[in-house]
Design an enzyme around this catalytic site. Structure first.
Site, mmCIF file in Angstrom:
data_model
loop_
_atom_site.group_PDB
_atom_site.id
_atom_site.type_symbol
_atom_site.label_atom_id
_atom_site.label_comp_id
_atom_site.label_asym_id
_atom_site.label_seq_id
_atom_site.Cartn_x
_atom_site.Cartn_y
_atom_site.Cartn_z
ATOM 1 N N HIS A 149 0.868 -1.230 0.059
ATOM 2 C CA HIS A 149 -0.051 0.158 -0.036
ATOM 3 C C HIS A 149 0.964 1.041 -0.054
ATOM 4 O O HIS A 149 0.491 2.386 -0.105
ATOM 5 C CB HIS A 149 -0.941 -0.064 1.339
ATOM 6 N N ASP B 84 -3.057 -10.388 -2.792
ATOM 7 C CA ASP B 84 -3.584 -9.986 -1.276
ATOM 8 C C ASP B 84 -5.065 -9.806 -1.721
ATOM 9 O O ASP B 84 -5.670 -9.367 -2.886
ATOM 10 C CB ASP B 84 -2.828 -8.763 -1.074
ATOM 11 N N HIS C 215 -6.718 -7.206 -0.940
ATOM 12 C CA HIS C 215 -6.725 -5.714 -0.976
ATOM 13 C C HIS C 215 -5.791 -5.270 -2.352
ATOM 14 O O HIS C 215 -4.861 -5.875 -2.314
ATOM 15 C CB HIS C 215 -6.667 -4.985 0.235
ATOM 16 N N ASP D 58 -4.948 -13.003 3.215
ATOM 17 C CA ASP D 58 -6.107 -12.202 3.682
ATOM 18 C C ASP D 58 -7.404 -12.518 3.080
ATOM 19 O O ASP D 58 -8.125 -12.026 3.612
ATOM 20 C CB ASP D 58 -5.955 -10.881 4.391
#
Length: 353
Positions: free
Chosen positions: A172, A208, A210, A298
């Site tokens: 991120h 991931d 996200h 995740d």
């Protein structure tokens, strides 16, 4: 040693970052990106026969290959400045930004650097959840060294595929700002290092849950690094909320080198694996000669948020598609994944043939 075992680069220093809590919609919550994540992954991988490798230190020039010098300096000094300003004495023992000089605030006015450390924090961090504590910089730097050492092992011929047990995660982080429990972009560092070592076209495939907005932003206008991500639809209310859509394909020279596969919440294995196959095909079409995998687990069904309901078998098959079928010199970088009882087995499933 089993020929199928991948070297695991890890450092004990990655345990030193202890966020303890994060501030979400104004409420202090117990942190989920905790040191035990590293411990359970490491124990599962050593039990499966993967050998451990200590990282070697790399200079600031490696960090500045994808990040601004100002961001690196801020991360390395902000906690000491926070202590010097007396915030710890007043009960706040972590750096938590409160002020964000956004483009909407500034209009066309060029900002100056904030003099106050509590204001400066929000110049470099874009959320309130990503705190900095006394051991954070040691862990952040060690995570980057894990990723860069994995590249050294691959480009030096010691192994074709290497796993970097990075913590804190990194996808991120943009060139100039951190957030999303990430501080330096370990995957972007690995991709740039592979490129600098002679791989003219590199693919970063992010699985991931996200979208890796930071990695996407760093390479958005470049054709030589493909960024592909399969993730939960940010338009359904998921972090990073405002980016990660299929319409984002890169700009300028990088037009077409960003591929976002966003999935509806609860999509499951079939949709997830279709996305992984598409990204694998994109890497072939791109002519990539090296691969970085941003491995977040995740999306798994047991994860606290569990946005995609991917099974253990789904992650194992994703590993087959990217590590065996694509079969490129590869650095796997750990990103998210927070369910401690299954975290180690999920990573092991992805890495095992």
């Amino acid at each position: 040693m089993d020929e199928s075992a991948l070297p695991v680069v890890w450092s004990e220093a990655t345990l030193e970052h202890r966020p303890d809590r994060e501030v979400w919609i104004g409420m202090p919550l117990v942190g989920t990106e905790i040191p035990e994540r590293v411990t359970v992954i490491r124990e599962a991988l050593t039990a499966a026969g993967h050998p451990l490798v200590e990282p070697t230190p790399h200079g600031d020039e490696a960090l500045e290959s994808v990040h601004s010098r100002e961001l690196v300096r801020h991360l390395s000094t902000v906690y000491a400045a926070w202590v010097a300003e007396g915030f710890v004495d007043h009960g706040q023992d972590r750096v938590v930004p409160y002020f964000f000089p956004t483009a909407a605030m500034l209009g066309t006015i060029a900002p100056t650097d904030a003099a106050a450390v509590h204001a400066r924090a929000g110049q470099y961090c874009y959320d309130t959840m990503t705190t900095v504590g006394p051991g954070s910089w040691a862990a952040i730097r060690a995570a980057a060294d894990c990723a860069l050492t994995a590249v050294d092992l691959v480009t030096g011929g010691q192994a074709r595929q290497v796993y970097a047990l990075c913590r804190p995660p990194g996808h991120h982080v943009t060139r100039d700002a951190y957030g999303g429990s990430c501080y330096l972009n370990n995957a972007a560092l690995a991709a740039q290092a592979l490129h600098d070592a002679g791989h003219e076209r590199v693919a970063v495939i992010d699985v991931d849950a996200h979208h890796g907005n930071g990695t996407a932003a760093i390479f958005y206008d470049r054709a030589d690094v493909l960024y592909g991500s399969v993730h939960v639809d940010p338009g359904a209310g998921w972090f990073p909320h405002v980016v990660g859509h299929a319409t984002e394909t890169g700009s300028g020279a990088g037009d077409g080198a960003t591929v976002n596969v966003s999935l509806t919440p609860g999509a499951g294995d079939d949709a997830f694996l279709d996305g992984v196959r598409r990204l694998s095909s994109c890497a072939r079409e791109h002519g990539s000669t090296a691969l970085v995998v941003s491995l977040g687990v995740d999306a798994a069904a047991d994860d606290p948020e569990s946005p995609l309901q991917v099974t253990h078998e789904g992650y194992a098959r994703a590993g087959d598609l990217l590590l065996d079928d694509l079969d490129l010199p590869t650095v796997i970088v750990q990103e998210g994944g927070y369910h401690l009882p299954t975290l180690g087995t999920l990573v092991t499933a992805f890495l095992s043939p």
